[in-house]
Design an enzyme around this catalytic site. Structure first.
Site, PDB file in Angstrom:
ATOM      1  N   LYS A  13      -2.396  -1.993  -3.257  1.00 56.36           N
ATOM      2  CA  LYS A  13      -3.453  -1.118  -2.719  1.00 56.36           C
ATOM      3  C   LYS A  13      -3.024   0.332  -2.896  1.00 56.36           C
ATOM      4  O   LYS A  13      -2.394   0.922  -2.011  1.00 56.36           O
ATOM      5  CB  LYS A  13      -3.686  -1.462  -1.243  1.00 56.36           C
ATOM      6  CG  LYS A  13      -4.682  -0.550  -0.534  1.00 56.36           C
ATOM      7  CD  LYS A  13      -5.179  -1.166   0.757  1.00 56.36           C
ATOM      8  CE  LYS A  13      -6.019  -0.204   1.554  1.00 56.36           C
ATOM      9  NZ  LYS A  13      -6.778  -0.828   2.622  1.00 56.36           N
ATOM     10  N   GLU A  21       0.817  -1.221   0.000  1.00 58.08           N
ATOM     11  CA  GLU A  21       0.000   0.000   0.000  1.00 58.08           C
ATOM     12  C   GLU A  21       0.850   1.270   0.000  1.00 58.08           C
ATOM     13  O   GLU A  21       1.228   1.778   1.053  1.00 58.08           O
ATOM     14  CB  GLU A  21      -0.947   0.010   1.217  1.00 58.08           C
ATOM     15  CG  GLU A  21      -1.828   1.248   1.267  1.00 58.08           C
ATOM     16  CD  GLU A  21      -2.831   1.262   2.420  1.00 58.08           C
ATOM     17  OE1 GLU A  21      -2.868   0.306   3.210  1.00 58.08           O
ATOM     18  OE2 GLU A  21      -3.570   2.244   2.521  1.00 58.08           O
TER      19      GLU A  21
HETATM   20  P1  13P Z   1      -9.463   4.257   3.746  1.00 55.06           P
HETATM   21  O1  13P Z   1     -10.260   3.504   2.718  1.00 55.06           O
HETATM   22  O2  13P Z   1     -10.298   4.861   4.826  1.00 55.06           O
HETATM   23  O3  13P Z   1      -8.494   5.210   3.119  1.00 55.06           O
HETATM   24  O4  13P Z   1      -8.595   3.200   4.540  1.00 55.06           O
HETATM   25  C1  13P Z   1      -7.993   2.169   3.859  1.00 55.06           C
HETATM   26  C2  13P Z   1      -6.795   1.740   4.572  1.00 55.06           C
HETATM   27  O5  13P Z   1      -6.632   0.576   4.867  1.00 55.06           O
HETATM   28  C3  13P Z   1      -5.762   2.750   4.886  1.00 55.06           C
HETATM   29  O6  13P Z   1      -4.572   2.110   5.221  1.00 55.06           O
END
Ligand code: 13P
Length: 329
Positions: free
Chosen positions: A218, A176
């Site tokens: 992500k 991510e």
């Molecule tokens: P949000 O969809 O609220 O941005 O959160 C996703 C997430 O896992 C952030 O690390």
């Protein structure tokens, strides 16, 4: 197919997405404060138990990302540990393993994510407790003269080292790299920084010999900064985001599960839906926290009597996003 490949494919199966419920205690405290609920280990467990026991959640949700505390709690009023309960519903339990984003240097506005110390041991323990995937969030801030190359590289390197350790522990890493969308920047700046970030992340993943078929990416969507006067249309966001991903994400990657990142609940659905009207090399789905939970959290308001309505709100968002993964919303 190796276990990693099949888990990664399950996480991003068509029609399904991931529920991010791994808010740290600090973040959870802020969210509960907004609804006037005291944030304790017990209230966090009550709320999350309500979410996870939503009837039929497994029709739309392939996996749930949990925080360490939740991983060791039981569904309220039962003897079922939360990861085991999720598995019994055919939902994969996942675990946030980074230890947060900290200043890159003293006084710096830029951040780097920590958590590599002792990570192998923790991953082994989580696997034994039922985890099948993990998450590590890197944060890139866009602003005057930033991000620096140093910040992007440090975060990309951290993600790659984490991803390799996960795969060695038989856990699928959610990779991510989040470029934050706060600020006045244009969609063009968002594209440029996301492009550079993804390019560096995939360079690092390859250098560290991470198996790309066994990861889930992500990323953020490519959006106009939330305070930018000129907000890009849904079509433009979809087009720019897909162009940026196509430039950088190899086709071996099975799926892309977007974070919502502070977009409105409705826009998060519409953007995902628009992207899924096009053909892509990877399955394109959601791994939302706020955009799935916001309505549910407000309705819950710390009251057990609101459980049915809380679950209804979560299911309604999950179903809409599930339709959006097929471009059918
Ligand atoms: P949000 O969809 O609220 O941005 O959160 C996703 C997430 O896992 C952030 O690390």
């Amino acid at each position: 197919m190796s276990e990693l490949h099949s888990i990664a494919a399950r996480m991003v199966a068509k029609g399904k997405g991931i529920l991010a419920a791994d808010e740290s205690t600090g973040t959870c405290t802020k969210r509960f404060e907004n609804i006037g609920v005291e944030c304790t280990s017990e209230s966090r467990c009550d709320y999350r138990s309500a979410l996870f026991t939503s009837p039929g959640l497994e029709s739309y949700i392939s996996g749930v990302i949990l925080y360490d505390e939740t991983f060791r709690q039981k569904i309220v009023g039962t003897n079922h540990l939360i990861p085991e309960y999720l598995q019994s519903k055919d939902i994969l339990p996942g675990i946030k393993v980074d230890t947060g984003a900290h200043p890159l240097k003293e006084g710096s506005e830029e951040k780097n994510t920590t958590g590599l110390d002792g990570l192998s041991e923790r991953l082994g323990e989580y696997y034994a407790l039922g985890a099948r995937f993990a998450k590590w969030r890197a944060v890139i801030t866009l602003g005057d003269g930033i991000p620096s190359d140093e910040c992007i590289l440090a975060n990309a390197e951290g993600l790659a080292k984490y991803a390799l350790l996960c795969q060695q522990a038989n856990l699928v890493p959610i990779v991510e790299p989040e470029v934050l969308m706060d600020g006045t920047h244009t969609i063009e700046s968002s594209f440029e920084v996301t492009d550079k970030t993804l390019n560096t992340v995939f360079e690092q993943l390859e250098q560290h010999h991470v198996d790309l078929k066994g990861i889930v990416l992500k990323p953020n969507m490519v959006l106009s900064g939330y305070d930018c006067d000129n907000q890009a249309s849904i079509e433009e966001v979809a087009q720019q985001t897909l162009e940026c991903l196509t430039k950088n994400v190899p086709s071996e990657v099975p799926g892309i599960a977007f974070l919502s990142g502070g977009q409105s609940n409705d826009l998060a659905i519409s953007h995902l839906n628009e992207m899924n009207k096009k053909d892509t090399d990877w399955n394109v789905t959601f791994s939302y926290g706020r955009a799935l939970q916001q309505d549910a959290l407000k309705i819950w308001a710390g009251n057990l009597e609101n459980t049915n309505a809380t679950q209804g709100a979560l299911l309604s968002r999950a179903k809409a996003n599930s339709l959006a993964t097929k471009g059918n919303f």
